[in-house]
Design an enzyme around this catalytic site. Structure first.
Site, mmCIF file in Angstrom:
data_model
loop_
_atom_site.group_PDB
_atom_site.id
_atom_site.type_symbol
_atom_site.label_atom_id
_atom_site.label_comp_id
_atom_site.label_asym_id
_atom_site.label_seq_id
_atom_site.Cartn_x
_atom_site.Cartn_y
_atom_site.Cartn_z
ATOM 1 N N LEU A 145 21.008 -15.225 66.597
ATOM 2 C CA LEU A 145 21.241 -15.725 65.243
ATOM 3 C C LEU A 145 22.366 -14.978 64.548
ATOM 4 O O LEU A 145 23.093 -15.544 63.732
ATOM 5 C CB LEU A 145 19.970 -15.602 64.404
ATOM 6 C CG LEU A 145 18.767 -16.430 64.844
ATOM 7 C CD1 LEU A 145 17.579 -16.153 63.931
ATOM 8 C CD2 LEU A 145 19.093 -17.913 64.850
ATOM 9 N N GLY A 146 22.511 -13.693 64.859
ATOM 10 C CA GLY A 146 23.543 -12.891 64.230
ATOM 11 C C GLY A 146 23.404 -11.440 64.629
ATOM 12 O O GLY A 146 22.440 -11.054 65.282
ATOM 13 N N GLU A 186 21.041 -9.465 58.300
ATOM 14 C CA GLU A 186 22.119 -8.715 58.962
ATOM 15 C C GLU A 186 22.901 -7.843 57.980
ATOM 16 O O GLU A 186 23.342 -6.743 58.329
ATOM 17 C CB GLU A 186 23.060 -9.675 59.695
ATOM 18 C CG GLU A 186 22.410 -10.472 60.815
ATOM 19 C CD GLU A 186 21.780 -9.619 61.910
ATOM 20 O OE1 GLU A 186 22.124 -8.423 62.031
ATOM 21 O OE2 GLU A 186 20.929 -10.151 62.643
ATOM 22 N N HIS A 195 14.995 -2.503 61.368
ATOM 23 C CA HIS A 195 13.864 -3.428 61.457
ATOM 24 C C HIS A 195 12.591 -2.707 61.037
ATOM 25 O O HIS A 195 12.428 -1.511 61.284
ATOM 26 C CB HIS A 195 13.705 -3.939 62.888
ATOM 27 C CG HIS A 195 14.831 -4.813 63.337
ATOM 28 N ND1 HIS A 195 15.442 -4.673 64.564
ATOM 29 C CD2 HIS A 195 15.467 -5.846 62.708
ATOM 30 C CE1 HIS A 195 16.394 -5.587 64.693
ATOM 31 N NE2 HIS A 195 16.431 -6.304 63.579
ATOM 32 N N ASP A 207 11.144 2.749 60.516
ATOM 33 C CA ASP A 207 12.361 2.253 59.870
ATOM 34 C C ASP A 207 12.867 3.236 58.825
ATOM 35 O O ASP A 207 13.815 2.944 58.101
ATOM 36 C CB ASP A 207 12.116 0.880 59.243
ATOM 37 C CG ASP A 207 11.065 0.901 58.137
ATOM 38 O OD1 ASP A 207 10.432 1.960 57.928
ATOM 39 O OD2 ASP A 207 10.868 -0.144 57.489
#
Length: 274
Positions: A145-146, A186, A195, A207
């Protein structure tokens, strides 16, 4: 991980940024008084077919979605479970397109190897990446997706790449990734967010954000709250966070400590954007 292997300075830059983030956290700064920063944004459309040469209206739809998400004016934030409603935070970051480039390429698709960021490999180099956020909209392969470059990497590849199929909210944007939130996620990475599961296949990762519960791994689709992993009951995983892998309609919030991380990156390693 590729940057850590290829560019020795990246590890040192990341360590320095973590130090600055920790120091800012200790200062107890009021994020509601942080300067509202408008990020000059360049959109680099790289296309193989005419349909992939997205319209200005589609570009505008992506920027509109980003501005709602980063300013916490998105109406769907009301879906945040009650225990976390108080954590939903305005990053006081907004975006304005100042330049659009259009590059026809012979390549039918790109991946995460940065070839889309070089003219010699069918793409286009970033425009003034120290003072501008560069977004590439291009056909990506393998279900990607990116992807984004974290702060502290080389300028020649700095920015965020988004699949033509998940860019904006109209045109080529396809459900369930048609609310512009691939870019929200992103750009979170671009501002040093990880994440929420810490990129480990168990409960050992972090994270480095205190107000996102530790979770075992990514969530996908549209989960039903609560999803309990890593002994994080009763509230479970914060799968509605932009830094999970859920569908666009299932993610709708950044937390206070995530915003602090982003602001620390913006005001230090990405201060040229200000």
């Amino acid at each position: 991980m590729a940057l850590l292997e290829q560019y020795p300075a990246f590890r040192a830059n990341q360590m320095r940024l973590e130090g600055a983030t920790s120091a800012r956290r200790d200062q107890g700064i009021d994020l509601k008084k942080a300067k509202i920063v408008t990020i000059k944004t360049v959109v680099n459309v790289v296309y193989n077919t005419d349909a992939q040469n997205i319209s200005q209206a589609q570009i505008n739809s992506q920027i509109k979605a980003l501005n709602k998400d980063f300013r916490a004016t998105n109406p769907d934030k009301s879906g945040t479970p009650t225990p976390w409603l108080g954590l939903v935070t305005d990053a006081r970051i907004q975006f304005k397109v100042v330049k659009v480039t259009r590059t026809k390429t012979a390549r039918t698709g790109f991946t995460y190897d940065d070839l889309v960021k070089k003219a010699s490999t069918g793409g286009i180099a970033p425009f003034s990446p120290t003072s501008h956020l560069n977004l590439w909209c291009a056909p990506l392969t393998g279900g990607l997706l990116g992807y984004a470059q974290f702060p502290g990497g080389p300028a020649a590849t700095d920015g965020v790449v988004i699949n033509t199929m998940s860019f904006g909210t109209i045109g080529t944007a396809a459900a369930p990734f048609d609310k512009g939130r691939t870019a929200t996620h992103e750009i979170g990475h671009y501002f040093n967010l990880r994440h929420i599961w810490g990129d480990t296949p168990d409960c050992a990762g972090s994270d480095m954000v205190a107000d996102t519960p530790n979770c075992a791994g990514p969530n996908s689709g549209k989960p039903t709250w609560p999803v309990v992993t890593c002994n994080n009951g009763p509230n479970g995983d914060m799968f509605m966070n932009y830094m999970d892998y859920t569908d666009d309609t299932a993610m709708f919030m950044f937390t206070t400590q995530q915003v602090l991380r982003m602001r620390a990156a913006l005001e230090t390693m990405r201060s040229g954007l200000m």
